[in-house]
Design a protein around this motif. Structure first.
Motif, PDB file in Angstrom:
ATOM      1  N   TYR A   1       0.827  -1.204   0.000  1.00  0.00           N
ATOM      2  CA  TYR A   1       0.000   0.000   0.000  1.00  0.00           C
ATOM      3  C   TYR A   1       0.865   1.260   0.000  1.00  0.00           C
ATOM      4  O   TYR A   1       0.641   2.177  -0.795  1.00  0.00           O
ATOM      5  CB  TYR A   1      -0.943  -0.008   1.211  1.00  0.00           C
ATOM      6  N   GLU A   2       1.842   1.316   0.902  1.00  0.00           N
ATOM      7  CA  GLU A   2       2.715   2.494   0.978  1.00  0.00           C
ATOM      8  C   GLU A   2       3.482   2.701  -0.329  1.00  0.00           C
ATOM      9  O   GLU A   2       3.640   3.840  -0.796  1.00  0.00           O
ATOM     10  CB  GLU A   2       3.701   2.347   2.142  1.00  0.00           C
ATOM     11  N   TRP A   3       3.949   1.597  -0.912  1.00  0.00           N
ATOM     12  CA  TRP A   3       4.670   1.662  -2.186  1.00  0.00           C
ATOM     13  C   TRP A   3       3.730   2.125  -3.295  1.00  0.00           C
ATOM     14  O   TRP A   3       4.086   2.989  -4.093  1.00  0.00           O
ATOM     15  CB  TRP A   3       5.252   0.278  -2.489  1.00  0.00           C
ATOM     16  N   LEU A   4       2.536   1.565  -3.341  1.00  0.00           N
ATOM     17  CA  LEU A   4       1.585   1.860  -4.407  1.00  0.00           C
ATOM     18  C   LEU A   4       1.182   3.331  -4.421  1.00  0.00           C
ATOM     19  O   LEU A   4       1.130   3.951  -5.486  1.00  0.00           O
ATOM     20  CB  LEU A   4       0.349   0.972  -4.250  1.00  0.00           C
ATOM     21  N   VAL A   5       0.898   3.896  -3.254  1.00  0.00           N
ATOM     22  CA  VAL A   5       0.428   5.285  -3.227  1.00  0.00           C
ATOM     23  C   VAL A   5       1.526   6.269  -3.640  1.00  0.00           C
ATOM     24  O   VAL A   5       1.216   7.416  -3.979  1.00  0.00           O
ATOM     25  CB  VAL A   5      -0.226   5.680  -1.882  1.00  0.00           C
ATOM     26  N   LEU A   6       2.766   5.838  -3.662  1.00  0.00           N
ATOM     27  CA  LEU A   6       3.830   6.698  -4.183  1.00  0.00           C
ATOM     28  C   LEU A   6       3.617   7.005  -5.667  1.00  0.00           C
ATOM     29  O   LEU A   6       4.111   8.006  -6.177  1.00  0.00           O
ATOM     30  CB  LEU A   6       5.206   6.037  -4.004  1.00  0.00           C
ATOM     31  N   PHE A   7       2.858   6.160  -6.350  1.00  0.00           N
ATOM     32  CA  PHE A   7       2.614   6.299  -7.786  1.00  0.00           C
ATOM     33  C   PHE A   7       1.278   6.985  -8.106  1.00  0.00           C
ATOM     34  O   PHE A   7       0.884   7.059  -9.263  1.00  0.00           O
ATOM     35  CB  PHE A   7       2.653   4.912  -8.454  1.00  0.00           C
ATOM     36  N   ARG A   8       0.607   7.501  -7.099  1.00  0.00           N
ATOM     37  CA  ARG A   8      -0.750   8.042  -7.279  1.00  0.00           C
ATOM     38  C   ARG A   8      -0.834   9.155  -8.318  1.00  0.00           C
ATOM     39  O   ARG A   8      -1.886   9.354  -8.913  1.00  0.00           O
ATOM     40  CB  ARG A   8      -1.305   8.512  -5.946  1.00  0.00           C
ATOM     41  N   ASP A   9       0.239   9.873  -8.556  1.00  0.00           N
ATOM     42  CA  ASP A   9       0.217  10.968  -9.527  1.00  0.00           C
ATOM     43  C   ASP A   9       0.807  10.577 -10.880  1.00  0.00           C
ATOM     44  O   ASP A   9       0.950  11.436 -11.748  1.00  0.00           O
ATOM     45  CB  ASP A   9       0.967  12.181  -8.967  1.00  0.00           C
ATOM     46  N   VAL A  10       1.114   9.303 -11.044  1.00  0.00           N
ATOM     47  CA  VAL A  10       1.667   8.823 -12.310  1.00  0.00           C
ATOM     48  C   VAL A  10       0.511   8.476 -13.248  1.00  0.00           C
ATOM     49  O   VAL A  10      -0.413   7.754 -12.862  1.00  0.00           O
ATOM     50  CB  VAL A  10       2.570   7.585 -12.068  1.00  0.00           C
TER      51      VAL A  10
ATOM     52  N   GLN B   1      -4.403   5.681  -6.685  1.00  0.00           N
ATOM     53  CA  GLN B   1      -5.487   6.609  -6.336  1.00  0.00           C
ATOM     54  C   GLN B   1      -6.688   5.856  -5.769  1.00  0.00           C
ATOM     55  O   GLN B   1      -7.294   6.287  -4.782  1.00  0.00           O
ATOM     56  CB  GLN B   1      -5.912   7.413  -7.561  1.00  0.00           C
ATOM     57  N   ASP B   2      -7.019   4.724  -6.394  1.00  0.00           N
ATOM     58  CA  ASP B   2      -8.136   3.914  -5.902  1.00  0.00           C
ATOM     59  C   ASP B   2      -7.873   3.434  -4.475  1.00  0.00           C
ATOM     60  O   ASP B   2      -8.768   3.443  -3.625  1.00  0.00           O
ATOM     61  CB  ASP B   2      -8.380   2.711  -6.812  1.00  0.00           C
ATOM     62  N   ALA B   3      -6.637   2.998  -4.214  1.00  0.00           N
ATOM     63  CA  ALA B   3      -6.284   2.511  -2.873  1.00  0.00           C
ATOM     64  C   ALA B   3      -6.426   3.624  -1.842  1.00  0.00           C
ATOM     65  O   ALA B   3      -6.920   3.392  -0.731  1.00  0.00           O
ATOM     66  CB  ALA B   3      -4.864   1.949  -2.875  1.00  0.00           C
ATOM     67  N   LEU B   4      -6.015   4.833  -2.201  1.00  0.00           N
ATOM     68  CA  LEU B   4      -6.148   5.966  -1.277  1.00  0.00           C
ATOM     69  C   LEU B   4      -7.608   6.270  -0.957  1.00  0.00           C
ATOM     70  O   LEU B   4      -7.934   6.649   0.170  1.00  0.00           O
ATOM     71  CB  LEU B   4      -5.507   7.215  -1.875  1.00  0.00           C
ATOM     72  N   ARG B   5      -8.473   6.106  -1.939  1.00  0.00           N
ATOM     73  CA  ARG B   5      -9.901   6.415  -1.740  1.00  0.00           C
ATOM     74  C   ARG B   5     -10.651   5.303  -1.011  1.00  0.00           C
ATOM     75  O   ARG B   5     -11.765   5.521  -0.541  1.00  0.00           O
ATOM     76  CB  ARG B   5     -10.571   6.668  -3.088  1.00  0.00           C
ATOM     77  N   ASP B   6     -10.053   4.128  -0.945  1.00  0.00           N
ATOM     78  CA  ASP B   6     -10.722   2.972  -0.344  1.00  0.00           C
ATOM     79  C   ASP B   6     -10.293   2.819   1.112  1.00  0.00           C
ATOM     80  O   ASP B   6      -9.191   2.361   1.396  1.00  0.00           O
ATOM     81  CB  ASP B   6     -10.358   1.715  -1.142  1.00  0.00           C
ATOM     82  N   PRO B   7     -11.166   3.179   2.053  1.00  0.00           N
ATOM     83  CA  PRO B   7     -10.774   3.093   3.463  1.00  0.00           C
ATOM     84  C   PRO B   7     -10.538   1.652   3.939  1.00  0.00           C
ATOM     85  O   PRO B   7      -9.904   1.450   4.974  1.00  0.00           O
ATOM     86  CB  PRO B   7     -11.954   3.732   4.204  1.00  0.00           C
ATOM     87  N   ASP B   8     -11.016   0.673   3.176  1.00  0.00           N
ATOM     88  CA  ASP B   8     -10.854  -0.726   3.571  1.00  0.00           C
ATOM     89  C   ASP B   8      -9.686  -1.421   2.868  1.00  0.00           C
ATOM     90  O   ASP B   8      -9.460  -2.619   3.090  1.00  0.00           O
ATOM     91  CB  ASP B   8     -12.138  -1.502   3.266  1.00  0.00           C
TER      92      ASP B   8
ATOM     93  N   ASP C   1       0.492  -7.109 -11.935  1.00  0.00           N
ATOM     94  CA  ASP C   1       1.739  -6.553 -12.472  1.00  0.00           C
ATOM     95  C   ASP C   1       2.425  -5.650 -11.453  1.00  0.00           C
ATOM     96  O   ASP C   1       3.644  -5.724 -11.261  1.00  0.00           O
ATOM     97  CB  ASP C   1       1.469  -5.763 -13.756  1.00  0.00           C
ATOM     98  N   SER C   2       1.642  -4.812 -10.790  1.00  0.00           N
ATOM     99  CA  SER C   2       2.203  -3.881  -9.811  1.00  0.00           C
ATOM    100  C   SER C   2       2.828  -4.621  -8.641  1.00  0.00           C
ATOM    101  O   SER C   2       3.874  -4.209  -8.124  1.00  0.00           O
ATOM    102  CB  SER C   2       1.123  -2.921  -9.299  1.00  0.00           C
ATOM    103  N   TYR C   3       2.210  -5.723  -8.242  1.00  0.00           N
ATOM    104  CA  TYR C   3       2.763  -6.478  -7.117  1.00  0.00           C
ATOM    105  C   TYR C   3       4.112  -7.096  -7.496  1.00  0.00           C
ATOM    106  O   TYR C   3       5.037  -7.134  -6.676  1.00  0.00           O
ATOM    107  CB  TYR C   3       1.778  -7.549  -6.636  1.00  0.00           C
TER     108      TYR C   3
ATOM    109  N   LYS D   1       7.636  -6.345  -5.574  1.00  0.00           N
ATOM    110  CA  LYS D   1       8.538  -7.365  -5.063  1.00  0.00           C
ATOM    111  C   LYS D   1       9.934  -7.221  -5.668  1.00  0.00           C
ATOM    112  O   LYS D   1      10.935  -7.405  -4.975  1.00  0.00           O
ATOM    113  CB  LYS D   1       7.989  -8.779  -5.321  1.00  0.00           C
ATOM    114  N   LEU D   2       9.995  -6.879  -6.950  1.00  0.00           N
ATOM    115  CA  LEU D   2      11.288  -6.654  -7.584  1.00  0.00           C
ATOM    116  C   LEU D   2      11.989  -5.442  -6.961  1.00  0.00           C
ATOM    117  O   LEU D   2      13.212  -5.450  -6.746  1.00  0.00           O
ATOM    118  CB  LEU D   2      11.133  -6.445  -9.080  1.00  0.00           C
ATOM    119  N   ASP D   3      11.229  -4.419  -6.652  1.00  0.00           N
ATOM    120  CA  ASP D   3      11.785  -3.212  -6.027  1.00  0.00           C
ATOM    121  C   ASP D   3      12.377  -3.544  -4.668  1.00  0.00           C
ATOM    122  O   ASP D   3      13.370  -2.930  -4.262  1.00  0.00           O
ATOM    123  CB  ASP D   3      10.689  -2.153  -5.922  1.00  0.00           C
ATOM    124  N   GLU D   4      11.783  -4.492  -3.955  1.00  0.00           N
ATOM    125  CA  GLU D   4      12.317  -4.902  -2.654  1.00  0.00           C
ATOM    126  C   GLU D   4      13.719  -5.487  -2.767  1.00  0.00           C
ATOM    127  O   GLU D   4      14.490  -5.427  -1.828  1.00  0.00           O
ATOM    128  CB  GLU D   4      11.407  -5.958  -2.007  1.00  0.00           C
TER     129      GLU D   4
END
Length: 87
Positions: A22-31, A40-47, A76-78, A82-85
């Motif tokens: 989640y933390e990694w994904l939201v770094l891309f919210r403006d891409v 962006q969807d993850a940020l809007r989804d409180p669950d 694909d993002s996952y 994992k590769l970024d890790e």
């Protein structure tokens, strides 16, 4: 005299600094790419699972009736996460 750290110390430090998906994904919210849209969807989804692994997040997306395109973007993002890790 310099200080040299070994592989174990580097690995331990890296794990303590690791981002959740989640933390990694939201770094891309403006891409302007599908991964940014998912961020962006993850940020809007409180669950959205903040600390979840692949299965938990995919199950969550399916329960929210995510499109096949969104599920593919997640898959694909996952992989990229994992590769970024490894870097």
């Amino acid at each position: 005299m310099g200080y040299t750290i070994g592989y174990k110390e580097v690995s331990k430090l890296k794990k303590s600094l690791a981002l959740s998906f989640y933390e990694w994904l939201v770094l891309f919210r403006d891409v302007d790419r599908p991964t940014g849209d998912l961020g962006q969807d993850a940020l809007r989804d409180p669950d959205f699972p903040r600390q979840g692994g692949f299965e938990e997040i995919r199950d969550h997306l399916q329960a929210k009736h995510a499109s096949q395109e969104a599920l593919k973007t997640f898959d694909d993002s996952y992989v990229y996460y994992k590769l970024d890790e490894l870097l």
